[in-house]
Write a protein that holds these residues in place. Structure first.
Motif, PDB file in Angstrom:
ATOM      1  N   ILE A 159      17.121 -12.785 -11.435  1.00  0.00           N
ATOM      2  CA  ILE A 159      17.541 -13.237 -12.758  1.00  0.00           C
ATOM      3  C   ILE A 159      17.748 -14.736 -12.721  1.00  0.00           C
ATOM      4  CG2 ILE A 159      19.456 -13.268 -14.397  1.00  0.00           C
ATOM      5  CD1 ILE A 159      19.673 -10.385 -14.175  1.00  0.00           C
ATOM      6  N   LYS A 160      17.093 -15.412 -13.620  1.00  0.00           N
ATOM      7  CA  LYS A 160      17.311 -16.836 -13.800  1.00  0.00           C
ATOM      8  C   LYS A 160      18.276 -16.987 -14.952  1.00  0.00           C
ATOM      9  CE  LYS A 160      12.888 -18.189 -12.023  1.00  0.00           C
ATOM     10  NZ  LYS A 160      11.713 -17.401 -12.135  1.00  0.00           N
ATOM     11  N   GLU A 161      18.860 -18.167 -15.097  1.00  0.00           N
ATOM     12  CA  GLU A 161      19.848 -18.343 -16.139  1.00  0.00           C
ATOM     13  C   GLU A 161      19.285 -17.994 -17.512  1.00  0.00           C
ATOM     14  OE1 GLU A 161      22.530 -21.460 -15.456  1.00  0.00           O
ATOM     15  OE2 GLU A 161      22.918 -21.757 -17.557  1.00  0.00           O
ATOM     16  N   SER A 162      18.040 -18.338 -17.776  1.00  0.00           N
ATOM     17  CA  SER A 162      17.462 -18.010 -19.082  1.00  0.00           C
ATOM     18  C   SER A 162      17.316 -16.503 -19.243  1.00  0.00           C
ATOM     19  CB  SER A 162      16.112 -18.701 -19.271  1.00  0.00           C
ATOM     20  OG  SER A 162      15.216 -18.264 -18.274  1.00  0.00           O
ATOM     21  N   ASP A 163      17.030 -15.776 -18.150  1.00  0.00           N
ATOM     22  CA  ASP A 163      16.958 -14.320 -18.210  1.00  0.00           C
ATOM     23  C   ASP A 163      18.338 -13.720 -18.355  1.00  0.00           C
ATOM     24  OD1 ASP A 163      14.219 -14.418 -17.862  1.00  0.00           O
ATOM     25  OD2 ASP A 163      14.357 -14.132 -15.679  1.00  0.00           O
ATOM     26  N   ARG A 220      24.161 -20.079 -10.615  1.00  0.00           N
ATOM     27  CA  ARG A 220      22.850 -20.016 -11.266  1.00  0.00           C
ATOM     28  C   ARG A 220      22.029 -18.887 -10.637  1.00  0.00           C
ATOM     29  NH1 ARG A 220      20.734 -23.659 -14.530  1.00  0.00           N
ATOM     30  NH2 ARG A 220      22.200 -25.270 -13.876  1.00  0.00           N
ATOM     31  N   GLY A 221      21.460 -18.060 -11.500  1.00  0.00           N
ATOM     32  CA  GLY A 221      20.637 -16.952 -11.027  1.00  0.00           C
ATOM     33  C   GLY A 221      21.404 -15.661 -10.801  1.00  0.00           C
ATOM     34  N   TYR A 222      22.705 -15.672 -11.000  1.00  0.00           N
ATOM     35  CA  TYR A 222      23.548 -14.497 -10.810  1.00  0.00           C
ATOM     36  C   TYR A 222      24.271 -14.169 -12.110  1.00  0.00           C
ATOM     37  CZ  TYR A 222      22.842 -14.927  -5.783  1.00  0.00           C
ATOM     38  OH  TYR A 222      22.282 -14.973  -4.545  1.00  0.00           O
ATOM     39  N   VAL A 223      24.817 -12.977 -12.163  1.00  0.00           N
ATOM     40  CA  VAL A 223      25.588 -12.540 -13.323  1.00  0.00           C
ATOM     41  C   VAL A 223      26.850 -11.836 -12.834  1.00  0.00           C
ATOM     42  CG1 VAL A 223      23.579 -12.283 -14.838  1.00  0.00           C
ATOM     43  CG2 VAL A 223      24.363 -10.329 -13.490  1.00  0.00           C
ATOM     44  N   PHE A 224      27.803 -11.696 -13.740  1.00  0.00           N
ATOM     45  CA  PHE A 224      28.957 -10.833 -13.500  1.00  0.00           C
ATOM     46  C   PHE A 224      28.609  -9.475 -14.086  1.00  0.00           C
ATOM     47  CE2 PHE A 224      31.584 -14.861 -14.392  1.00  0.00           C
ATOM     48  CZ  PHE A 224      31.537 -15.259 -13.067  1.00  0.00           C
ATOM     49  N   TYR A 225      29.005  -8.446 -13.389  1.00  0.00           N
ATOM     50  CA  TYR A 225      28.813  -7.089 -13.893  1.00  0.00           C
ATOM     51  C   TYR A 225      30.096  -6.620 -14.555  1.00  0.00           C
ATOM     52  CZ  TYR A 225      24.314  -6.852 -11.648  1.00  0.00           C
ATOM     53  OH  TYR A 225      23.016  -7.084 -11.305  1.00  0.00           O
ATOM     54  N   LEU A 239      27.287  -3.908 -18.822  1.00  0.00           N
ATOM     55  CA  LEU A 239      27.399  -5.322 -19.167  1.00  0.00           C
ATOM     56  C   LEU A 239      26.983  -6.203 -18.000  1.00  0.00           C
ATOM     57  CD1 LEU A 239      28.764  -7.521 -21.203  1.00  0.00           C
ATOM     58  CD2 LEU A 239      30.582  -7.454 -19.513  1.00  0.00           C
ATOM     59  N   GLN A 240      26.222  -7.226 -18.301  1.00  0.00           N
ATOM     60  CA  GLN A 240      25.902  -8.305 -17.370  1.00  0.00           C
ATOM     61  C   GLN A 240      26.064  -9.598 -18.155  1.00  0.00           C
ATOM     62  OE1 GLN A 240      22.098  -7.912 -15.458  1.00  0.00           O
ATOM     63  NE2 GLN A 240      22.332  -5.709 -15.190  1.00  0.00           N
ATOM     64  N   THR A 241      26.775 -10.546 -17.583  1.00  0.00           N
ATOM     65  CA  THR A 241      27.004 -11.817 -18.276  1.00  0.00           C
ATOM     66  C   THR A 241      27.056 -12.955 -17.259  1.00  0.00           C
ATOM     67  OG1 THR A 241      28.433 -12.986 -19.847  1.00  0.00           O
ATOM     68  CG2 THR A 241      29.541 -11.536 -18.275  1.00  0.00           C
ATOM     69  N   PRO A 242      26.530 -14.108 -17.617  1.00  0.00           N
ATOM     70  CA  PRO A 242      26.584 -15.245 -16.702  1.00  0.00           C
ATOM     71  C   PRO A 242      27.952 -15.904 -16.632  1.00  0.00           C
ATOM     72  CG  PRO A 242      25.505 -15.885 -18.728  1.00  0.00           C
ATOM     73  CD  PRO A 242      25.750 -14.409 -18.826  1.00  0.00           C
ATOM     74  N   GLY A 243      28.856 -15.521 -17.537  1.00  0.00           N
ATOM     75  CA  GLY A 243      30.172 -16.138 -17.490  1.00  0.00           C
ATOM     76  C   GLY A 243      31.108 -15.626 -18.556  1.00  0.00           C
ATOM     77  N   MET A 297      40.648 -15.401  -9.893  1.00  0.00           N
ATOM     78  CA  MET A 297      39.505 -14.677 -10.462  1.00  0.00           C
ATOM     79  C   MET A 297      38.196 -15.294  -9.983  1.00  0.00           C
ATOM     80  SD  MET A 297      40.717 -13.973 -14.408  1.00  0.00           S
ATOM     81  CE  MET A 297      39.088 -13.474 -14.927  1.00  0.00           C
ATOM     82  N   SER A 298      38.121 -16.615 -10.004  1.00  0.00           N
ATOM     83  CA  SER A 298      36.900 -17.298  -9.573  1.00  0.00           C
ATOM     84  C   SER A 298      36.587 -16.984  -8.120  1.00  0.00           C
ATOM     85  CB  SER A 298      37.040 -18.813  -9.767  1.00  0.00           C
ATOM     86  OG  SER A 298      37.161 -19.127 -11.126  1.00  0.00           O
ATOM     87  N   ASP A 299      37.613 -16.983  -7.277  1.00  0.00           N
ATOM     88  CA  ASP A 299      37.406 -16.639  -5.872  1.00  0.00           C
ATOM     89  C   ASP A 299      36.892 -15.217  -5.723  1.00  0.00           C
ATOM     90  OD1 ASP A 299      38.175 -19.131  -4.957  1.00  0.00           O
ATOM     91  OD2 ASP A 299      40.202 -18.505  -4.395  1.00  0.00           O
ATOM     92  N   ARG A 300      37.504 -14.280  -6.420  1.00  0.00           N
ATOM     93  CA  ARG A 300      37.090 -12.880  -6.336  1.00  0.00           C
ATOM     94  C   ARG A 300      35.654 -12.675  -6.804  1.00  0.00           C
ATOM     95  NH1 ARG A 300      41.547  -8.795  -8.665  1.00  0.00           N
ATOM     96  NH2 ARG A 300      39.828  -7.370  -8.251  1.00  0.00           N
ATOM     97  N   LEU A 301      35.246 -13.434  -7.814  1.00  0.00           N
ATOM     98  CA  LEU A 301      33.909 -13.278  -8.383  1.00  0.00           C
ATOM     99  C   LEU A 301      32.864 -14.178  -7.722  1.00  0.00           C
ATOM    100  CD1 LEU A 301      34.965 -13.173 -12.138  1.00  0.00           C
ATOM    101  CD2 LEU A 301      33.913 -11.289 -10.855  1.00  0.00           C
ATOM    102  N   GLY A 302      33.291 -15.080  -6.844  1.00  0.00           N
ATOM    103  CA  GLY A 302      32.353 -16.034  -6.270  1.00  0.00           C
ATOM    104  C   GLY A 302      31.842 -17.000  -7.330  1.00  0.00           C
ATOM    105  N   ALA A 303      32.722 -17.350  -8.249  1.00  0.00           N
ATOM    106  CA  ALA A 303      32.343 -18.114  -9.436  1.00  0.00           C
ATOM    107  C   ALA A 303      32.880 -19.535  -9.375  1.00  0.00           C
ATOM    108  CB  ALA A 303      32.904 -17.411 -10.674  1.00  0.00           C
ATOM    109  N   SER A 304      32.479 -20.319 -10.349  1.00  0.00           N
ATOM    110  CA  SER A 304      32.977 -21.684 -10.506  1.00  0.00           C
ATOM    111  C   SER A 304      33.859 -21.753 -11.740  1.00  0.00           C
ATOM    112  CB  SER A 304      31.821 -22.668 -10.696  1.00  0.00           C
ATOM    113  OG  SER A 304      31.005 -22.699  -9.560  1.00  0.00           O
ATOM    114  N   LEU A 305      34.950 -22.502 -11.620  1.00  0.00           N
ATOM    115  CA  LEU A 305      35.803 -22.779 -12.769  1.00  0.00           C
ATOM    116  C   LEU A 305      35.339 -24.104 -13.353  1.00  0.00           C
ATOM    117  CD1 LEU A 305      38.205 -21.960 -14.517  1.00  0.00           C
ATOM    118  CD2 LEU A 305      39.693 -23.160 -12.891  1.00  0.00           C
TER     119      LEU A 305
END
Length: 163
Positions: free
Chosen positions: A9-13, A45-50, A101-105, A132-140
């Motif tokens: 998945i790319k960000e546009s996808d 980039r290229g990932y989503v949250f489920y 649900l899948q969402t980039p953020g 939350m960001s740590d748990r999700l491997g995300a950026s704030l």
């Protein structure tokens, strides 16, 4: 954060992943100058949250789900500390479809004017968002979707003191 089933998945996808047709949105929330703090928790980039991962986090932190389809962090005094919206239009979370649900953020907003102790409640929100960001491997990210820095923290706290 996990890659989609096809792993590509790319960000546009990713913008098409919520119930397959939604478009990625940049919520139009009032700015900090109007007493609203807006932050984003974004997948790499290229990932989503489920949805099931987000639902577990919302449950773990005792968020409530409101009639508008948003999640809210509620204080011990039963006041809304901040709200969480889906980063994909229309910005809501459908509980019936949360497992697909899948969402980039997600976007978080706090109305500091509506809080009894906005400075401390802002700090509590930040602690929770970093966890939350740590748990999700995300950026704030800040309201311009740039990495949320110590300078941003200082700017927010200075504005909160003025309000």
């Amino acid at each position: 954060v996990r890659a989609s089933e096809d792993g590509e998945i790319k960000e546009s996808d990713a913008s098409k992943t919520k119930n397959s047709e939604a478009e990625y949105s940049e919520p139009d929330f009032p700015s900090l100058e109007q007493g609203i703090v807006v932050l984003h928790v974004m997948a790499p980039r290229g990932y989503v949250f489920y949805g099931q991962d987000l639902a577990q986090i919302f449950y773990d932190y005792s968020f409530s789900y409101d009639e508008r389809g948003l999640f809210q962090a509620i204080s011990l005094k039963n006041e809304v500390l901040f709200e969480v919206v889906n980063g994909v239009e229309p910005g809501t979370f459908e509980l019936d479809n949360i497992n697909t649900l899948q969402t980039p953020g997600i976007t978080v907003f706090m109305d500091v004017c509506a809080l009894d102790d906005p400075k401390n409640e802002f700090k509590q929100m930040l602690t929770l968002l970093y966890e939350m960001s740590d748990r999700l491997g995300a950026s704030l990210l800040n309201e311009q979707r740039r990495r949320f820095t110590q300078s941003d923290v200082s700017r927010c706290l200075a504005r909160i003191r003025q309000i």
